[in-house]
Design a protein around this motif. Structure first.
Motif, PDB file in Angstrom:
ATOM      1  N   LEU A 179     -57.730 -81.153 -77.120  1.00  0.00           N
ATOM      2  CA  LEU A 179     -57.062 -79.942 -77.596  1.00  0.00           C
ATOM      3  C   LEU A 179     -56.937 -79.907 -79.116  1.00  0.00           C
ATOM      4  CD1 LEU A 179     -55.589 -77.295 -77.080  1.00  0.00           C
ATOM      5  CD2 LEU A 179     -53.495 -78.607 -76.680  1.00  0.00           C
ATOM      6  N   PRO A 180     -56.576 -81.010 -79.787  1.00  0.00           N
ATOM      7  CA  PRO A 180     -56.482 -80.956 -81.252  1.00  0.00           C
ATOM      8  C   PRO A 180     -57.796 -80.515 -81.910  1.00  0.00           C
ATOM      9  CG  PRO A 180     -55.429 -82.944 -80.433  1.00  0.00           C
ATOM     10  CD  PRO A 180     -56.146 -82.335 -79.272  1.00  0.00           C
ATOM     11  N   ALA A 181     -58.928 -80.970 -81.380  1.00  0.00           N
ATOM     12  CA  ALA A 181     -60.217 -80.587 -81.954  1.00  0.00           C
ATOM     13  C   ALA A 181     -60.526 -79.126 -81.677  1.00  0.00           C
ATOM     14  CB  ALA A 181     -61.328 -81.480 -81.399  1.00  0.00           C
ATOM     15  N   LEU A 182     -60.169 -78.649 -80.497  1.00  0.00           N
ATOM     16  CA  LEU A 182     -60.441 -77.253 -80.150  1.00  0.00           C
ATOM     17  C   LEU A 182     -59.675 -76.298 -81.055  1.00  0.00           C
ATOM     18  CD1 LEU A 182     -60.323 -77.349 -76.239  1.00  0.00           C
ATOM     19  CD2 LEU A 182     -62.336 -77.356 -77.713  1.00  0.00           C
ATOM     20  N   THR A 183     -58.502 -76.694 -81.464  1.00  0.00           N
ATOM     21  CA  THR A 183     -57.657 -75.805 -82.260  1.00  0.00           C
ATOM     22  C   THR A 183     -57.834 -76.000 -83.761  1.00  0.00           C
ATOM     23  OG1 THR A 183     -55.829 -77.378 -81.969  1.00  0.00           O
ATOM     24  CG2 THR A 183     -55.933 -75.514 -80.446  1.00  0.00           C
ATOM     25  N   GLY A 184     -58.911 -76.701 -84.146  1.00  0.00           N
ATOM     26  CA  GLY A 184     -59.241 -76.806 -85.563  1.00  0.00           C
ATOM     27  C   GLY A 184     -59.035 -78.163 -86.182  1.00  0.00           C
ATOM     28  N   GLY A 185     -58.527 -79.139 -85.398  1.00  0.00           N
ATOM     29  CA  GLY A 185     -58.280 -80.469 -85.925  1.00  0.00           C
ATOM     30  C   GLY A 185     -59.426 -81.427 -85.653  1.00  0.00           C
ATOM     31  N   GLU A 186     -59.082 -82.702 -85.534  1.00  0.00           N
ATOM     32  CA  GLU A 186     -60.088 -83.741 -85.365  1.00  0.00           C
ATOM     33  C   GLU A 186     -60.227 -84.131 -83.902  1.00  0.00           C
ATOM     34  OE1 GLU A 186     -61.984 -84.999 -87.847  1.00  0.00           O
ATOM     35  OE2 GLU A 186     -61.035 -83.504 -89.149  1.00  0.00           O
ATOM     36  N   MET A 187     -61.433 -84.599 -83.544  1.00  0.00           N
ATOM     37  CA  MET A 187     -61.676 -85.133 -82.215  1.00  0.00           C
ATOM     38  C   MET A 187     -60.951 -86.471 -82.087  1.00  0.00           C
ATOM     39  SD  MET A 187     -63.289 -84.246 -79.438  1.00  0.00           S
ATOM     40  CE  MET A 187     -64.646 -83.146 -79.856  1.00  0.00           C
ATOM     41  N   PRO A 188     -60.313 -86.738 -80.943  1.00  0.00           N
ATOM     42  CA  PRO A 188     -59.608 -88.015 -80.787  1.00  0.00           C
ATOM     43  C   PRO A 188     -60.567 -89.197 -80.894  1.00  0.00           C
ATOM     44  CG  PRO A 188     -59.836 -86.905 -78.672  1.00  0.00           C
ATOM     45  CD  PRO A 188     -60.257 -85.921 -79.718  1.00  0.00           C
ATOM     46  N   LYS A 189     -60.062 -90.301 -81.449  1.00  0.00           N
ATOM     47  CA  LYS A 189     -60.884 -91.502 -81.569  1.00  0.00           C
ATOM     48  C   LYS A 189     -60.918 -92.221 -80.225  1.00  0.00           C
ATOM     49  CE  LYS A 189     -61.325 -90.674 -85.939  1.00  0.00           C
ATOM     50  NZ  LYS A 189     -62.587 -90.058 -86.414  1.00  0.00           N
ATOM     51  N   ARG A 190     -62.071 -92.675 -79.842  1.00  0.00           N
ATOM     52  CA  ARG A 190     -62.204 -93.380 -78.572  1.00  0.00           C
ATOM     53  C   ARG A 190     -63.149 -94.567 -78.760  1.00  0.00           C
ATOM     54  NH1 ARG A 190     -63.620 -89.246 -74.714  1.00  0.00           N
ATOM     55  NH2 ARG A 190     -63.502 -87.645 -76.302  1.00  0.00           N
ATOM     56  N   PRO A 191     -63.011 -95.613 -77.958  1.00  0.00           N
ATOM     57  CA  PRO A 191     -63.875 -96.785 -78.157  1.00  0.00           C
ATOM     58  C   PRO A 191     -65.324 -96.547 -77.735  1.00  0.00           C
ATOM     59  CG  PRO A 191     -62.419 -97.092 -76.262  1.00  0.00           C
ATOM     60  CD  PRO A 191     -61.951 -95.851 -76.954  1.00  0.00           C
ATOM     61  N   TYR A 192     -65.561 -95.737 -76.699  1.00  0.00           N
ATOM     62  CA  TYR A 192     -66.937 -95.570 -76.219  1.00  0.00           C
ATOM     63  C   TYR A 192     -67.008 -94.442 -75.191  1.00  0.00           C
ATOM     64  CZ  TYR A 192     -65.061 -98.073 -72.194  1.00  0.00           C
ATOM     65  OH  TYR A 192     -64.289 -98.444 -71.123  1.00  0.00           O
ATOM     66  N   PHE A 193     -68.235 -94.003 -74.903  1.00  0.00           N
ATOM     67  CA  PHE A 193     -68.562 -93.208 -73.720  1.00  0.00           C
ATOM     68  C   PHE A 193     -69.411 -94.083 -72.799  1.00  0.00           C
ATOM     69  CE2 PHE A 193     -68.053 -89.869 -76.930  1.00  0.00           C
ATOM     70  CZ  PHE A 193     -67.359 -88.884 -76.244  1.00  0.00           C
ATOM     71  N   TYR A 194     -69.255 -93.909 -71.494  1.00  0.00           N
ATOM     72  CA  TYR A 194     -70.085 -94.666 -70.552  1.00  0.00           C
ATOM     73  C   TYR A 194     -70.580 -93.737 -69.447  1.00  0.00           C
ATOM     74  CZ  TYR A 194     -71.489 -97.734 -66.759  1.00  0.00           C
ATOM     75  OH  TYR A 194     -72.208 -98.333 -65.760  1.00  0.00           O
ATOM     76  N   TRP A 195     -71.875 -93.857 -69.133  1.00  0.00           N
ATOM     77  CA  TRP A 195     -72.466 -93.095 -68.038  1.00  0.00           C
ATOM     78  C   TRP A 195     -73.254 -94.032 -67.131  1.00  0.00           C
ATOM     79  CZ3 TRP A 195     -72.941 -91.856 -73.197  1.00  0.00           C
ATOM     80  CH2 TRP A 195     -72.417 -90.619 -73.626  1.00  0.00           C
ATOM     81  N   GLU A 196     -73.319 -93.692 -65.854  1.00  0.00           N
ATOM     82  CA  GLU A 196     -74.282 -94.337 -64.969  1.00  0.00           C
ATOM     83  C   GLU A 196     -74.767 -93.304 -63.958  1.00  0.00           C
ATOM     84  OE1 GLU A 196     -72.028 -96.538 -61.359  1.00  0.00           O
ATOM     85  OE2 GLU A 196     -71.668 -97.460 -63.314  1.00  0.00           O
ATOM     86  N   LEU A 197     -75.963 -93.526 -63.443  1.00  0.00           N
ATOM     87  CA  LEU A 197     -76.578 -92.588 -62.514  1.00  0.00           C
ATOM     88  C   LEU A 197     -77.292 -93.378 -61.437  1.00  0.00           C
ATOM     89  CD1 LEU A 197     -77.009 -89.507 -62.122  1.00  0.00           C
ATOM     90  CD2 LEU A 197     -79.157 -89.752 -63.369  1.00  0.00           C
ATOM     91  N   HIS A 198     -77.270 -92.856 -60.217  1.00  0.00           N
ATOM     92  CA  HIS A 198     -77.871 -93.564 -59.079  1.00  0.00           C
ATOM     93  C   HIS A 198     -79.016 -92.775 -58.459  1.00  0.00           C
ATOM     94  CE1 HIS A 198     -74.393 -96.429 -58.864  1.00  0.00           C
ATOM     95  NE2 HIS A 198     -73.869 -95.446 -59.567  1.00  0.00           N
ATOM     96  N   GLU A 199     -79.481 -91.757 -59.143  1.00  0.00           N
ATOM     97  CA  GLU A 199     -80.547 -90.921 -58.628  1.00  0.00           C
ATOM     98  C   GLU A 199     -81.540 -90.593 -59.738  1.00  0.00           C
ATOM     99  OE1 GLU A 199     -81.074 -86.523 -56.478  1.00  0.00           O
ATOM    100  OE2 GLU A 199     -79.200 -87.054 -57.464  1.00  0.00           O
ATOM    101  N   PRO A 200     -82.802 -90.963 -59.633  1.00  0.00           N
ATOM    102  CA  PRO A 200     -83.468 -91.574 -58.488  1.00  0.00           C
ATOM    103  C   PRO A 200     -83.257 -93.081 -58.363  1.00  0.00           C
ATOM    104  CG  PRO A 200     -85.042 -91.237 -60.249  1.00  0.00           C
ATOM    105  CD  PRO A 200     -83.739 -90.629 -60.721  1.00  0.00           C
ATOM    106  N   GLY A 201     -82.787 -93.752 -59.425  1.00  0.00           N
ATOM    107  CA  GLY A 201     -82.482 -95.179 -59.358  1.00  0.00           C
ATOM    108  C   GLY A 201     -81.328 -95.480 -60.290  1.00  0.00           C
ATOM    109  N   PHE A 202     -80.779 -96.684 -60.215  1.00  0.00           N
ATOM    110  CA  PHE A 202     -79.605 -97.028 -61.016  1.00  0.00           C
ATOM    111  C   PHE A 202     -79.975 -97.160 -62.491  1.00  0.00           C
ATOM    112  CE2 PHE A 202     -76.570-100.226 -62.732  1.00  0.00           C
ATOM    113  CZ  PHE A 202     -75.428 -99.456 -62.616  1.00  0.00           C
ATOM    114  N   MET A 203     -79.219 -96.491 -63.356  1.00  0.00           N
ATOM    115  CA  MET A 203     -79.431 -96.571 -64.802  1.00  0.00           C
ATOM    116  C   MET A 203     -78.091 -96.406 -65.496  1.00  0.00           C
ATOM    117  SD  MET A 203     -81.353 -92.881 -65.209  1.00  0.00           S
ATOM    118  CE  MET A 203     -82.265 -93.053 -63.691  1.00  0.00           C
ATOM    119  N   GLN A 204     -77.985 -96.890 -66.729  1.00  0.00           N
ATOM    120  CA  GLN A 204     -76.725 -96.879 -67.464  1.00  0.00           C
ATOM    121  C   GLN A 204     -76.951 -96.478 -68.913  1.00  0.00           C
ATOM    122  OE1 GLN A 204     -76.277-101.125 -66.382  1.00  0.00           O
ATOM    123  NE2 GLN A 204     -74.125-100.628 -66.013  1.00  0.00           N
ATOM    124  N   ALA A 205     -75.873 -95.977 -69.531  1.00  0.00           N
ATOM    125  CA  ALA A 205     -75.888 -95.715 -70.969  1.00  0.00           C
ATOM    126  C   ALA A 205     -74.468 -95.817 -71.499  1.00  0.00           C
ATOM    127  CB  ALA A 205     -76.463 -94.340 -71.278  1.00  0.00           C
TER     128      ALA A 205
END
Length: 238
Positions: A179-205
């Motif tokens: 919300l702070p970023a949407l209203t004109g401020g800064e995006m919150p600080k976070r340590p990381y983003f993580y994704w994984e997918l199981h279709e068509p095979g297991f993969m990560q990012a």
């Protein structure tokens, strides 16, 4: 069979808004358009184009989606709710639908000017990045654009903060309120983003700031990219 599903879904969304206009409401409209394997009941302005059948159908689906979003915005204005309603529009649940070098992918320039690598069902940026629009008059600055990343797991805490709702203490969401970023401020600080997918095979990012790590499959070496200088993930620095 006789009725196109998007008509039912969109009409019901409008009906529901009318029925709930007199008190605060939350509507999640999970529309299915566009989709590469769907048909459409009317090709509209694209019927006589010298395009492939798939390209004409896909363009018609996008136009149908845009038109129905317009119907929602028009209804909010008619009901005098548009100045006090926040509207999120996400273009989908994954990146580009078609391979960037496929006939349809090239036709719609789905790789974008940054030539993202990959598309739907991959962990490269072409399979993850998705555009979105937020409209909230008087709160979200008009015309502002941002390349700052956020993800769908941020949606719940963002909506909770907008609504003034308290997330139960025994629930620990993975996301953060943006919300702070949407209203004109800064995006919150976070340590990381993580994704994984199981279709068509297991993969990560995983993404740490501008650094992006990708493991395309179990047992494969981890790849490393600097998205600040290499958004197309062409130079593996691992």
């Amino acid at each position: 069979g006789k009725t196109y599903s998007q008509k039912l879904i969109a009409d019901n969304s409008l009906k529901w808004i009318r029925e709930n206009k007199d008190h605060p409401f939350f509507l999640f409209a999970a529309w299915t358009l566009p989709h590469r394997d769907y048909e459409i009941d009317d090709l509209g302005e694209y019927k006589n184009k010298d395009w492939s059948d798939k390209s004409k159908a896909y363009a018609a689906m996008v136009t149908r989606f845009d038109s129905d979003v317009g119907r929602v915005l028009g209804l909010l204005k008619e009901l005098k709710l548009d100045e006090n309603t926040v509207v999120f529009v996400s273009a989908g649940d994954n990146g580009s639908t078609f391979a960037p070098d496929s006939e349809t992918g090239v036709f719609f320039e789905q790789a974008t000017e940054k030539q993202f690598r990959g598309y739907k069902r991959s962990m490269y940026e072409g399979g993850l990045r998705q555009g979105g629009v937020v409209r909230w008059p008087g709160r979200v600055p008009a015309g502002k654009t941002s390349d700052e990343p956020w993800a769908f797991w941020d949606f719940l805490p963002t909506c909770a903060e907008i609504a003034g709702a308290k997330i139960p203490e025994n629930m620990k969401p993975d996301g953060l309120s943006v919300l702070p970023a949407l209203t004109g401020g800064e995006m919150p600080k976070r340590p990381y983003f993580y994704w994984e997918l199981h279709e068509p095979g297991f993969m990560q990012a995983a993404r740490f700031g501008d650094w992006k790590a990708v493991r395309p499959a179990p047992g494969r070496p981890v790849e490393l990219y600097d998205l600040k200088t290499d958004a197309g993930e062409k130079n593996n620095l691992a």
